[in-house]
Design an enzyme around this catalytic site. Sequence first.
Site, PDB file in Angstrom:
ATOM      1  N   HIS A 291       9.571   0.455   7.990  1.00  0.00           N
ATOM      2  CA  HIS A 291       8.988  -0.855   8.303  1.00  0.00           C
ATOM      3  C   HIS A 291       9.132  -1.889   7.177  1.00  0.00           C
ATOM      4  CE1 HIS A 291       6.821   1.070  11.678  1.00  0.00           C
ATOM      5  NE2 HIS A 291       6.464   2.018  10.836  1.00  0.00           N
ATOM      6  N   ASP A 292       8.562  -1.582   6.020  1.00  0.00           N
ATOM      7  CA  ASP A 292       8.283  -2.614   5.019  1.00  0.00           C
ATOM      8  C   ASP A 292       9.490  -3.303   4.394  1.00  0.00           C
ATOM      9  OD1 ASP A 292       5.399  -0.709   3.900  1.00  0.00           O
ATOM     10  OD2 ASP A 292       5.598  -2.225   5.470  1.00  0.00           O
TER      11      ASP A 292
ATOM     12  N   ASN B  49      -2.454   2.786   3.473  1.00  0.00           N
ATOM     13  CA  ASN B  49      -1.864   4.125   3.685  1.00  0.00           C
ATOM     14  C   ASN B  49      -2.662   5.203   2.945  1.00  0.00           C
ATOM     15  OD1 ASN B  49       0.286   3.395   5.366  1.00  0.00           O
ATOM     16  ND2 ASN B  49       1.475   2.701   3.598  1.00  0.00           N
TER      17      ASN B  49
ATOM     18  N   PHE C 275      -1.057  -0.974  12.429  1.00  0.00           N
ATOM     19  CA  PHE C 275      -1.936  -0.466  11.364  1.00  0.00           C
ATOM     20  C   PHE C 275      -2.365  -1.538  10.371  1.00  0.00           C
ATOM     21  CE2 PHE C 275      -3.807   2.705   8.693  1.00  0.00           C
ATOM     22  CZ  PHE C 275      -3.554   2.312   7.385  1.00  0.00           C
ATOM     23  N   ASN C 276      -1.436  -2.284   9.777  1.00  0.00           N
ATOM     24  CA  ASN C 276      -1.793  -3.260   8.731  1.00  0.00           C
ATOM     25  C   ASN C 276      -2.771  -4.297   9.261  1.00  0.00           C
ATOM     26  OD1 ASN C 276      -0.193  -2.049   6.785  1.00  0.00           O
ATOM     27  ND2 ASN C 276       1.580  -3.371   7.197  1.00  0.00           N
TER      28      ASN C 276
ATOM     29  N   ASP D 163       6.644   1.240   1.872  1.00  0.00           N
ATOM     30  CA  ASP D 163       6.344   0.286   0.799  1.00  0.00           C
ATOM     31  C   ASP D 163       7.173   0.618  -0.454  1.00  0.00           C
ATOM     32  OD1 ASP D 163       3.732   1.035   2.362  1.00  0.00           O
ATOM     33  OD2 ASP D 163       3.413  -1.011   1.653  1.00  0.00           O
TER      34      ASP D 163
ATOM     35  N   THR E 161       3.096  -6.052   2.639  1.00  0.00           N
ATOM     36  CA  THR E 161       3.515  -4.913   3.460  1.00  0.00           C
ATOM     37  C   THR E 161       2.366  -3.936   3.678  1.00  0.00           C
ATOM     38  OG1 THR E 161       4.296  -3.637   1.550  1.00  0.00           O
ATOM     39  CG2 THR E 161       5.908  -5.101   2.647  1.00  0.00           C
TER      40      THR E 161
ATOM     41  N   ASP F  82       0.855  -1.202   0.000  1.00  0.00           N
ATOM     42  CA  ASP F  82       0.000   0.000   0.000  1.00  0.00           C
ATOM     43  C   ASP F  82       0.889   1.251   0.000  1.00  0.00           C
ATOM     44  OD1 ASP F  82      -0.820   0.498   3.548  1.00  0.00           O
ATOM     45  OD2 ASP F  82       0.941  -0.455   2.628  1.00  0.00           O
TER      46      ASP F  82
END
Length: 313
Positions: free
Chosen positions: A239-240, A40, A165-166, A16, A124, A11
């Site tokens: 993060h991703d 996102n 979040f995800n 990402d 992700t 996203d």
Amino acid sequence: MSVTPIILDCDPGHDDAMAIILAGYSPKIKLLGISTVSGNGAIEKVTENALRICTLAKINVPIAQGSGVSLLGAAEAATDIHGETALDGADLPAPAFALQKMSGVELIGKLVRESTEKVTLVATGPLTNIALFLKLYPELVTNVEQIVFMGGSASRGNRTPYAEFNIWMDPEATDVVLKSGLPLTMCGLDVTHQALVTKEVFGELEAMGTELSKKIIGLMKFFAKTYDEVFEMPDPPLHDPVAVAFLIDPTVVTCKFVNVEVELKGEFTRGATVVDLFDRGGGKRNCTVALNLDAPKFWKMMLDAVRAAGAAS
Ligand code: RIB
Ligand code: CA
């Protein structure tokens, strides 16, 4: 050198976008295709961003638009972190190629079906497309090597006090994945909060001096600004790409194989991953959870990919 074929469901989203570049330029990854999922930003925005990032970095792979809502029909955009476009901070080129004329889930099914070797699914964003694939194409699951996802947390959350979040965006999809029986690796906030975009990282990007690295600096500066405003973290966690880095070199993280469940009903905890680090709940171990990051090793992979992309574009 063994090369891992993957499909990246994402996203985009600043982190990402960096995961796409890492997957697109690591010699140990064969990026078969990209499916997008709302998270996102709205599905149209994250899909446009995937096209633009792949155009900027000259990553020519099939891209298909995936689900715009969770399995239960919910949608929310993380504009407070990623901005109105879901990828604010740099002017990105207009897409140089069109979307595939199929849905994200159909693209996942097509690529898994056609692959002569087992495919790893890397997610992700929210797990909606992955869950739909597992339910719509059960006959193809035997051609899936494993699922590696950025999401969840063995501690606190970031969308709510206890939900990352995800996962929060689609807990039911997460439950489908956790119950799939496939090998799973979770790269949650515990490990991704160690992948910080520090001033040293900015210094390395600045030293590259390519058009691509200049765009990435703009994106990362936006990401740093919003992360500081929202989470008081001046060095934002990338993060991703950690999920992709794990596939390039599993020693980039240290992991524990434990039972992971997702809370579907909690009034205050819905979307929380319940990570049983010490077998206290008696649940079957079903997920490898990454807990610690070798940050220098991670950043060498990430920056090498940016350097390679800068040279190619
Ligand atoms: O919680 C962080 C995750 O949510 C990352 O994947 C970020 O891109 C957002 O999707
Ligand atoms: Ca994401």
